[in-house]
Design an enzyme around this catalytic site. Sequence first.
Site, PDB file in Angstrom:
ATOM      1  N   CYS A 163      49.578  26.061  38.907  1.00  0.00           N
ATOM      2  CA  CYS A 163      50.847  26.263  38.759  1.00  0.00           C
ATOM      3  C   CYS A 163      51.658  25.238  38.693  1.00  0.00           C
ATOM      4  O   CYS A 163      52.788  25.316  38.516  1.00  0.00           O
ATOM      5  CB  CYS A 163      51.149  27.366  39.621  1.00  0.00           C
ATOM      6  SG  CYS A 163      50.322  28.920  39.792  1.00  0.00           S
ATOM      7  N   HIS A 303      59.791  25.826  43.439  1.00  0.00           N
ATOM      8  CA  HIS A 303      58.525  26.680  43.156  1.00  0.00           C
ATOM      9  C   HIS A 303      58.788  28.082  43.488  1.00  0.00           C
ATOM     10  O   HIS A 303      58.562  28.917  42.661  1.00  0.00           O
ATOM     11  CB  HIS A 303      57.408  25.770  43.580  1.00  0.00           C
ATOM     12  CG  HIS A 303      56.239  26.502  42.904  1.00  0.00           C
ATOM     13  ND1 HIS A 303      55.663  26.418  41.771  1.00  0.00           N
ATOM     14  CD2 HIS A 303      55.094  27.232  43.688  1.00  0.00           C
ATOM     15  CE1 HIS A 303      54.477  26.788  41.562  1.00  0.00           C
ATOM     16  NE2 HIS A 303      54.143  27.479  42.364  1.00  0.00           N
ATOM     17  N   GLU A 314      57.922  25.837  51.558  1.00  0.00           N
ATOM     18  CA  GLU A 314      58.705  24.654  50.608  1.00  0.00           C
ATOM     19  C   GLU A 314      60.038  24.449  51.424  1.00  0.00           C
ATOM     20  O   GLU A 314      60.370  23.379  51.038  1.00  0.00           O
ATOM     21  CB  GLU A 314      58.960  25.629  49.109  1.00  0.00           C
ATOM     22  CG  GLU A 314      59.627  24.621  48.134  1.00  0.00           C
ATOM     23  CD  GLU A 314      59.746  25.165  46.705  1.00  0.00           C
ATOM     24  OE1 GLU A 314      59.464  26.296  46.559  1.00  0.00           O
ATOM     25  OE2 GLU A 314      60.042  24.402  45.877  1.00  0.00           O
ATOM     26  N   LYS A 332      62.283  31.689  39.003  1.00  0.00           N
ATOM     27  CA  LYS A 332      61.112  32.942  38.900  1.00  0.00           C
ATOM     28  C   LYS A 332      61.512  34.150  39.260  1.00  0.00           C
ATOM     29  O   LYS A 332      60.863  35.132  38.871  1.00  0.00           O
ATOM     30  CB  LYS A 332      60.049  32.418  39.831  1.00  0.00           C
ATOM     31  CG  LYS A 332      59.185  31.193  39.139  1.00  0.00           C
ATOM     32  CD  LYS A 332      57.807  30.918  39.999  1.00  0.00           C
ATOM     33  CE  LYS A 332      57.307  29.939  39.502  1.00  0.00           C
ATOM     34  NZ  LYS A 332      57.766  28.577  40.053  1.00  0.00           N
ATOM     35  N   HIS A 337      56.434  34.485  37.181  1.00  0.00           N
ATOM     36  CA  HIS A 337      55.720  33.125  37.460  1.00  0.00           C
ATOM     37  C   HIS A 337      54.806  32.873  36.292  1.00  0.00           C
ATOM     38  O   HIS A 337      53.887  33.684  35.793  1.00  0.00           O
ATOM     39  CB  HIS A 337      54.697  33.416  38.596  1.00  0.00           C
ATOM     40  CG  HIS A 337      54.205  32.190  38.957  1.00  0.00           C
ATOM     41  ND1 HIS A 337      54.218  30.798  38.304  1.00  0.00           N
ATOM     42  CD2 HIS A 337      53.577  31.653  40.253  1.00  0.00           C
ATOM     43  CE1 HIS A 337      53.680  30.050  38.920  1.00  0.00           C
ATOM     44  NE2 HIS A 337      53.253  30.347  40.096  1.00  0.00           N
ATOM     45  N   PHE A 396      47.520  26.176  42.942  1.00  0.00           N
ATOM     46  CA  PHE A 396      46.237  26.539  43.635  1.00  0.00           C
ATOM     47  C   PHE A 396      45.407  25.210  43.421  1.00  0.00           C
ATOM     48  O   PHE A 396      45.299  24.741  42.474  1.00  0.00           O
ATOM     49  CB  PHE A 396      45.697  27.682  43.119  1.00  0.00           C
ATOM     50  CG  PHE A 396      45.968  29.039  43.557  1.00  0.00           C
ATOM     51  CD1 PHE A 396      46.808  29.186  44.522  1.00  0.00           C
ATOM     52  CD2 PHE A 396      45.755  30.222  42.887  1.00  0.00           C
ATOM     53  CE1 PHE A 396      47.311  30.586  45.027  1.00  0.00           C
ATOM     54  CE2 PHE A 396      45.970  31.353  43.224  1.00  0.00           C
ATOM     55  CZ  PHE A 396      47.027  31.560  44.347  1.00  0.00           C
TER      56      PHE A 396
END
Lengths: 408, 79
Positions: A163, A303, A314, A332, A337, A396
Amino acid sequence: MAHTDVVVTGLGATTPLGGDVASTWDAMLNGQSGVSALTPDWAEQLPVRIAAQLAVDPAGLLDRVKLRRLDRSEAIAIIAAHQAWADAGLADSGLDPERLGVSVGSGIGGALTLLAQDDILEASGPRRVSPHTIPMLMPNGPAAWVGLELGAQAGVHCVASACATGAEAITLGMDMIRAGRADVVVAGGTEAVIHQLPIAGFSSMRAMSTRNDEPEKASRPWDKARDGFVLGEGAGTIVLERADHAAARGARVYARLAGAGITSDGYDIVQPHPEGAGAVRAIAKAIADADIDRRDIMHVNAHATSTPVGDLAEIKALRQALGDHPVLTATKSMSGHLLGAAGALESIATILAIRDGVVPPTINLDDPDDGLDLDVAANKARHLEIPAALNNSFGFGGHNVALVFTRA
Amino acid sequence: MTRDEITTGLAEILEEVAGVTPDDVAEGKSFTDDLDVDSLSMVEVVVAAEEKFGVKIPDNEVQNLKTVGDAVSYIEAQS
């Protein structure tokens, strides 16, 4: 260290919110959701039956025979790249192809092709498998196709960092220009994996929202009732250009890509570091690379995917790395996403926020989590002078990428 | 099946697979030089033709099928 100045001169996107940048940006400022119910038969058996599907299907936009040879992720990358190319006014600019590069990544690659051809293999045997299968499913396919369409000869690259892909691809594009390997780079990300297998895989990780009865409310970063991310599809590309090259041809400049920071967590294959340590280091590196004061960063496109753990990690990282002055948003909440395209789409949103002096909203933020102790443009766009802004992307594998854009 | 019928069937396949205009398909036309069918598309044409006409076209025969007429003759002989 002084770097070669890199600016953004073109934008292109096809997203769940619109078939181009203008319609996507309008939808964001209006707080629209791109999430809807999944209607194919295969969705019935899944725990997750919602997704952010493209607003405009590529089928009507490209030649039918050409589409037979393109994975959906390749088709939409081509569409976004052509938009950015035209937007930058490069079509008849006489740019030397040997000075044009491409850096377009994907998180998962041509999974739809892989799965469709496997169905054919199982049903009809190997001879029926399309000879276009490999160029359609190879991860570098989207970058290669964009390069082919634009005639790029300075190097065509595919970044894959889940991502964080889109943002890392943009970083590589910037590095290519700084290193003198190209004058112009078309950079970004693409993703199209709305299919039962990827959804089942993410569902098994318990990473996805199961708010099937309220699709538009399912993506809700930082809200107490968030229960996972919503899978989206789309592509975003930006044209990066050496600043003096852009100035010499009188190009319109959206913003500067002032700096980037990349780190890796070295912590867990999928879990973010609980304190966001890798993110803190990435943000600090990006600010140092941009050579600006962190107080100039007035806005952050976070994010924030709407997962319980990641969203708050975050926040901790942002507080530590920047302080409490920036106005945050999580687009998002509207786009879903887009995995490998997320960092590209969100860079576009960040660039336009700077240009227009407005922070797009984070929708569905009805009941903020107790751990949210920073200022978010909740549910309504907010006007704000933005000399510099940050875009975070995490993937990831423990990938952290922070990009700093500044006013042109 | 007549040669004309086979040619018409091939034209349908060529349109679907490679976007060739059916009126351009004639026995004297070369697949690569006249109809612009690339090597990967030719593989698709062969597989589709096998299915449509109920014949087998081995890979080592495909290289001999330079023109539409070559393919028509091969299919005619096999079917």
